[in-house]
Design a protein around this motif. Structure first.
Motif, PDB file in Angstrom:
ATOM      1  N   ARG A  68     104.484  16.328  31.159  1.00  0.00           N
ATOM      2  CA  ARG A  68     103.305  16.462  32.028  1.00  0.00           C
ATOM      3  C   ARG A  68     101.979  16.409  31.260  1.00  0.00           C
ATOM      4  O   ARG A  68     100.929  16.217  31.865  1.00  0.00           O
ATOM      5  CB  ARG A  68     103.388  17.762  32.829  1.00  0.00           C
ATOM      6  CG  ARG A  68     104.438  17.734  33.933  1.00  0.00           C
ATOM      7  CD  ARG A  68     104.186  16.620  34.902  1.00  0.00           C
ATOM      8  NE  ARG A  68     105.115  16.615  36.036  1.00  0.00           N
ATOM      9  CZ  ARG A  68     105.613  15.532  36.580  1.00  0.00           C
ATOM     10  NH1 ARG A  68     105.295  14.340  36.080  1.00  0.00           N
ATOM     11  NH2 ARG A  68     106.426  15.599  37.607  1.00  0.00           N
ATOM     12  N   ASN A  71     101.930  12.411  31.550  1.00  0.00           N
ATOM     13  CA  ASN A  71     102.235  11.742  32.812  1.00  0.00           C
ATOM     14  C   ASN A  71     102.334  12.795  33.904  1.00  0.00           C
ATOM     15  O   ASN A  71     103.249  13.612  33.909  1.00  0.00           O
ATOM     16  CB  ASN A  71     103.545  10.954  32.692  1.00  0.00           C
ATOM     17  CG  ASN A  71     103.799  10.066  33.888  1.00  0.00           C
ATOM     18  OD1 ASN A  71     103.712  10.495  35.030  1.00  0.00           O
ATOM     19  ND2 ASN A  71     104.118   8.805  33.632  1.00  0.00           N
ATOM     20  N   LYS A  72     101.360  12.775  34.813  1.00  0.00           N
ATOM     21  CA  LYS A  72     101.283  13.788  35.864  1.00  0.00           C
ATOM     22  C   LYS A  72     102.061  13.405  37.117  1.00  0.00           C
ATOM     23  O   LYS A  72     102.245  14.242  38.007  1.00  0.00           O
ATOM     24  CB  LYS A  72      99.819  14.031  36.255  1.00  0.00           C
ATOM     25  CG  LYS A  72      98.895  14.368  35.101  1.00  0.00           C
ATOM     26  CD  LYS A  72      99.242  15.678  34.454  1.00  0.00           C
ATOM     27  CE  LYS A  72      98.225  16.047  33.373  1.00  0.00           C
ATOM     28  NZ  LYS A  72      98.610  17.278  32.660  1.00  0.00           N
ATOM     29  N   THR A  73     102.493  12.156  37.225  1.00  0.00           N
ATOM     30  CA  THR A  73     103.004  11.675  38.506  1.00  0.00           C
ATOM     31  C   THR A  73     104.477  11.300  38.533  1.00  0.00           C
ATOM     32  O   THR A  73     105.056  11.230  39.613  1.00  0.00           O
ATOM     33  CB  THR A  73     102.188  10.451  38.961  1.00  0.00           C
ATOM     34  OG1 THR A  73     102.301   9.407  37.985  1.00  0.00           O
ATOM     35  CG2 THR A  73     100.724  10.817  39.146  1.00  0.00           C
ATOM     36  N   ASN A  97     109.385  18.459  40.394  1.00  0.00           N
ATOM     37  CA  ASN A  97     109.167  18.091  41.800  1.00  0.00           C
ATOM     38  C   ASN A  97     110.252  18.619  42.726  1.00  0.00           C
ATOM     39  O   ASN A  97     109.991  18.916  43.889  1.00  0.00           O
ATOM     40  CB  ASN A  97     109.112  16.565  41.946  1.00  0.00           C
ATOM     41  CG  ASN A  97     107.938  15.954  41.223  1.00  0.00           C
ATOM     42  OD1 ASN A  97     108.045  15.590  40.065  1.00  0.00           O
ATOM     43  ND2 ASN A  97     106.799  15.850  41.880  1.00  0.00           N
ATOM     44  N   CYS A 120     106.608   8.578  45.898  1.00  0.00           N
ATOM     45  CA  CYS A 120     105.811   7.978  44.828  1.00  0.00           C
ATOM     46  C   CYS A 120     105.324   6.597  45.234  1.00  0.00           C
ATOM     47  O   CYS A 120     104.187   6.206  44.979  1.00  0.00           O
ATOM     48  CB  CYS A 120     106.658   7.883  43.558  1.00  0.00           C
ATOM     49  SG  CYS A 120     105.740   7.375  42.100  1.00  0.00           S
ATOM     50  N   GLN A 123     102.368   6.762  47.741  1.00  0.00           N
ATOM     51  CA  GLN A 123     101.128   7.394  47.311  1.00  0.00           C
ATOM     52  C   GLN A 123     100.179   6.335  46.773  1.00  0.00           C
ATOM     53  O   GLN A 123     100.559   5.537  45.913  1.00  0.00           O
ATOM     54  CB  GLN A 123     101.400   8.427  46.207  1.00  0.00           C
ATOM     55  CG  GLN A 123     102.068   9.686  46.729  1.00  0.00           C
ATOM     56  CD  GLN A 123     102.408  10.634  45.611  1.00  0.00           C
ATOM     57  OE1 GLN A 123     102.330  10.284  44.434  1.00  0.00           O
ATOM     58  NE2 GLN A 123     102.776  11.847  45.963  1.00  0.00           N
ATOM     59  N   GLU A 125      97.594   4.512  44.501  1.00  0.00           N
ATOM     60  CA  GLU A 125      97.310   4.658  43.073  1.00  0.00           C
ATOM     61  C   GLU A 125      95.914   5.228  42.882  1.00  0.00           C
ATOM     62  O   GLU A 125      94.947   4.785  43.492  1.00  0.00           O
ATOM     63  CB  GLU A 125      97.414   3.293  42.382  1.00  0.00           C
ATOM     64  CG  GLU A 125      97.272   3.384  40.893  1.00  0.00           C
ATOM     65  CD  GLU A 125      97.501   2.052  40.218  1.00  0.00           C
ATOM     66  OE1 GLU A 125      97.844   2.056  39.018  1.00  0.00           O
ATOM     67  OE2 GLU A 125      97.337   1.021  40.872  1.00  0.00           O
ATOM     68  N   ASP A 129      94.076   7.739  37.311  1.00  0.00           N
ATOM     69  CA  ASP A 129      95.249   7.498  36.477  1.00  0.00           C
ATOM     70  C   ASP A 129      95.099   6.252  35.623  1.00  0.00           C
ATOM     71  O   ASP A 129      96.028   5.870  34.921  1.00  0.00           O
ATOM     72  CB  ASP A 129      96.509   7.358  37.346  1.00  0.00           C
ATOM     73  CG  ASP A 129      96.903   8.676  38.000  1.00  0.00           C
ATOM     74  OD1 ASP A 129      96.552   9.721  37.440  1.00  0.00           O
ATOM     75  OD2 ASP A 129      97.541   8.654  39.055  1.00  0.00           O
ATOM     76  N   SER A 141      99.499   7.233  34.289  1.00  0.00           N
ATOM     77  CA  SER A 141     100.653   7.689  35.062  1.00  0.00           C
ATOM     78  C   SER A 141     101.961   7.142  34.513  1.00  0.00           C
ATOM     79  O   SER A 141     103.012   7.741  34.675  1.00  0.00           O
ATOM     80  CB  SER A 141     100.509   7.291  36.534  1.00  0.00           C
ATOM     81  OG  SER A 141     100.570   5.888  36.690  1.00  0.00           O
TER      82      SER A 141
END
Length: 224
Positions: A68, A71-73, A97, A120, A123, A125, A129, A141
């Motif tokens: 994390r 890469n947060k996603t 998640n 994902c 969502q 973009e 990111d 991301s």
């Protein structure tokens, strides 16, 4: 084809998961503990991660914390035999998640995976990111760098270094700060290692926007 990283110290579970996912059209990458998982994550862009909670060397919680940072996603599903509420809460706090308890149903896990990938996919973009500067694009991301729309492979330290410099563009970043960022406050190795990383970065991103500020450090000059 969606790529899934499996981080698990039980070889039987890794084999079961890989077979089940491969048979459903997924590509899998395997790692036996969190340390190996971080190496695989650094070297391979993935669409989803499945990780065990309790593993040797680097456990699942620490593994997720490290992921994390960069890469947060990317969706992360944690497998765990731990039933306590505080264990699940810790997982959500570090960035998990979803949870699947052991022993688990492969079919239920597949549905959880599909659900996370679907979320994902739908969502939008976020511009936050991505960092764009001329012919250079950094996809935060996916932990990826592109020069002239061609992906360039950076090491983990090179990626961290480039993001730090470009996010502070126009400002001089001291060598001491960069050394601490890459190796920690207790680093006593050769400080010239930072110069090697800068040299490699300049070559890989194919420009001279990283300026040397003699006797102090480095600065990134954006083109726009």
């Amino acid at each position: 084809m969606k790529k899934i990283l499996i981080v698990e110290d039980d070889k039987d579970i890794i084999g079961l998961l890989s077979f089940a996912l491969n048979s459903r059209g997924f590509e899998t990458i395997e790692a036996g503990d969190g340390r190996q998982g971080l190496k695989q994550f650094t070297n391979n862009p993935v669409d989803l991660i499945i990780t065990d909670a309790m593993m040797p060397n680097v456990d699942g919680y620490e593994f997720v914390r490290e992921v994390r940072k960069f890469n947060k996603t990317v969706p992360i599903i944690m497998l765990t035999a731990l039933k306590a509420e505080n264990n699940e809460l810790e997982g959500f706090e570090v960035g998990v998640n979803d949870y699947v308890s052991k022993p688990f149903s492969i079919e239920i896990l597949i549905k959880r995976i599909e659900s996370q990938l679907n979320k994902c996919h739908h969502q939008p973009e976020s511009l936050e990111d991505r960092i764009v500067d001329g012919n250079l694009l950094i996809d935060l991301s996916r932990y990826s760098i592109y020069v002239n729309d061609v992906e360039v492979k950076l090491t983990k330290k090179e990626f961290i270094l480039l993001v730090e410099l470009i996010e502070n563009h126009g400002k001089v970043i001291t060598r001491e700060r960069l050394i601490t960022l890459l190796w920690g406050e207790n680093y006593f190795g050769d400080t010239r290692n930072i110069d090697t990383h800068i040299k490699n970065l300049r070559r890989k991103i194919e420009n001279d926007r990283i300026k040397t500020i003699k006797g102090i450090g480095y600065m990134y000059e954006k083109t726009n």
